[in-house]
Design a protein around this motif. Structure first.
Motif, PDB file in Angstrom:
ATOM      1  N   GLN A   1      -8.879   8.856  -5.131  1.00  0.00           N
ATOM      2  CA  GLN A   1      -9.291   7.816  -6.065  1.00  0.00           C
ATOM      3  C   GLN A   1      -9.954   8.386  -7.312  1.00  0.00           C
ATOM      4  OE1 GLN A   1      -8.550   4.438  -5.757  1.00  0.00           O
ATOM      5  NE2 GLN A   1      -9.201   4.561  -7.887  1.00  0.00           N
TER       6      GLN A   1
ATOM      7  N   THR B   1      -6.540   2.345  -5.876  1.00  0.00           N
ATOM      8  CA  THR B   1      -6.583   1.316  -6.904  1.00  0.00           C
ATOM      9  C   THR B   1      -6.453   1.979  -8.268  1.00  0.00           C
ATOM     10  OG1 THR B   1      -8.993   1.431  -7.014  1.00  0.00           O
ATOM     11  CG2 THR B   1      -8.063  -0.161  -5.489  1.00  0.00           C
ATOM     12  N   GLN B   2      -5.951   1.255  -9.233  1.00  0.00           N
ATOM     13  CA  GLN B   2      -5.702   1.713 -10.607  1.00  0.00           C
ATOM     14  C   GLN B   2      -4.375   2.450 -10.762  1.00  0.00           C
ATOM     15  OE1 GLN B   2      -9.783   3.681 -11.367  1.00  0.00           O
ATOM     16  NE2 GLN B   2      -9.177   2.947 -13.370  1.00  0.00           N
TER      17      GLN B   2
ATOM     18  N   THR C   1       2.472   3.633  -6.445  1.00  0.00           N
ATOM     19  CA  THR C   1       2.118   4.463  -5.297  1.00  0.00           C
ATOM     20  C   THR C   1       3.359   4.782  -4.476  1.00  0.00           C
ATOM     21  OG1 THR C   1       1.588   2.496  -3.976  1.00  0.00           O
ATOM     22  CG2 THR C   1      -0.238   3.585  -5.107  1.00  0.00           C
TER      23      THR C   1
ATOM     24  N   PRO D   1      -6.512   3.635   0.044  1.00  0.00           N
ATOM     25  CA  PRO D   1      -5.761   2.910  -0.978  1.00  0.00           C
ATOM     26  C   PRO D   1      -6.148   3.453  -2.349  1.00  0.00           C
ATOM     27  CG  PRO D   1      -7.561   1.563  -0.153  1.00  0.00           C
ATOM     28  CD  PRO D   1      -7.524   2.789   0.704  1.00  0.00           C
TER      29      PRO D   1
END
Length: 215
Positions: free
Chosen positions: A172, A195-196, A200, A193
């Motif tokens: 991340q 995010t941003q 993926t 996960p």
């Protein structure tokens, strides 16, 4: 898009198990207990930052002088480098060799943006160092991820602007750094996960080179 920027660990190969073994050995020596869950906090950050987190975890952040901390970090690195002797091209993650070879064939420059000072050695052991045009030297950096500095330098090292590059990360903090400089971010999913991330994937084998270039 005119080039690719890669994190190393978790994107090109996975040496996390070796980092964990070396850190755990040191932590045990210092009377601090760490496990795989705690180890997730150490991914993508520098050696000294990792050591500080371990010491804080054991409430020993003020127990050692700076010289002692540097000696601990060097000791961990020696143990890690010994474990890296076992690396071979078979340790490349799925799709990586094919992706890098296709990038070379299409004259898309590739750079490594990793906090690891062992990156050149690791790439040599994996047999892919010749497929990279540049490796950012962590010693030239003033800030670590999630600061975008390393990704900006990586783009500069292959003669392009950050917004002309696609960045690949599995952590991340790295995704945040990629986005902070305007780069397109592809997250390689592992345990967390991302995010941003603009996209993926579970491996580079899922990607189509021509589609990426056309972004």
């Amino acid at each position: 898009m005119k080039g690719f920027v890669f994190d190393l660990d978790g994107v090109i190969t996975d040496t996390a198990k070796y980092h964990y073994e070396a850190w755990k050995e040191l932590a045990d020596q210092l009377g601090i207990s760490i496990d795989l869950k705690f180890n997730e906090q150490l991914k993508g950050i520098s050696r000294m930052d990792s050591l500080e987190r371990i010491l804080a975890h054991g409430n020993k952040q003020s127990a050692y002088m700076q010289e002692e901390k540097e000696a601990f970090a060097a000791q961990k690195n020696e143990a890690y480098v010994q474990l890296l002797q076992n690396l071979t091209p078979a340790d490349l993650l799925p799709g990586v060799a094919e992706f890098l070879k296709e990038a070379k064939a299409k004259k898309m420059p590739c750079a490594i943006a990793s906090a690891s000072k062992n990156a050149p050695f690791i790439l040599e052991k994996l047999g892919v160092i010749d497929l990279f045009d540049a490796i950012v030297d962590p010693a030239t950096l003033t800030k670590g991820k999630p600061d975008p500095e390393i990704f900006v330098k990586a783009a500069e090292s292959i003669g392009i602007k950050p917004e002309e590059a696609i960045g690949f990360e599995d952590a991340q903090a790295g995704i945040a750094g990629i986005k902070a400089c305007g780069m397109y971010a592809i997250g390689v999913l592992a345990d967390e996960p991302l995010t941003q991330a603009d996209r993926t994937v579970h491996s580079l084998a899922e990607l189509n080179m021509d589609e990426l270039i056309a972004l």
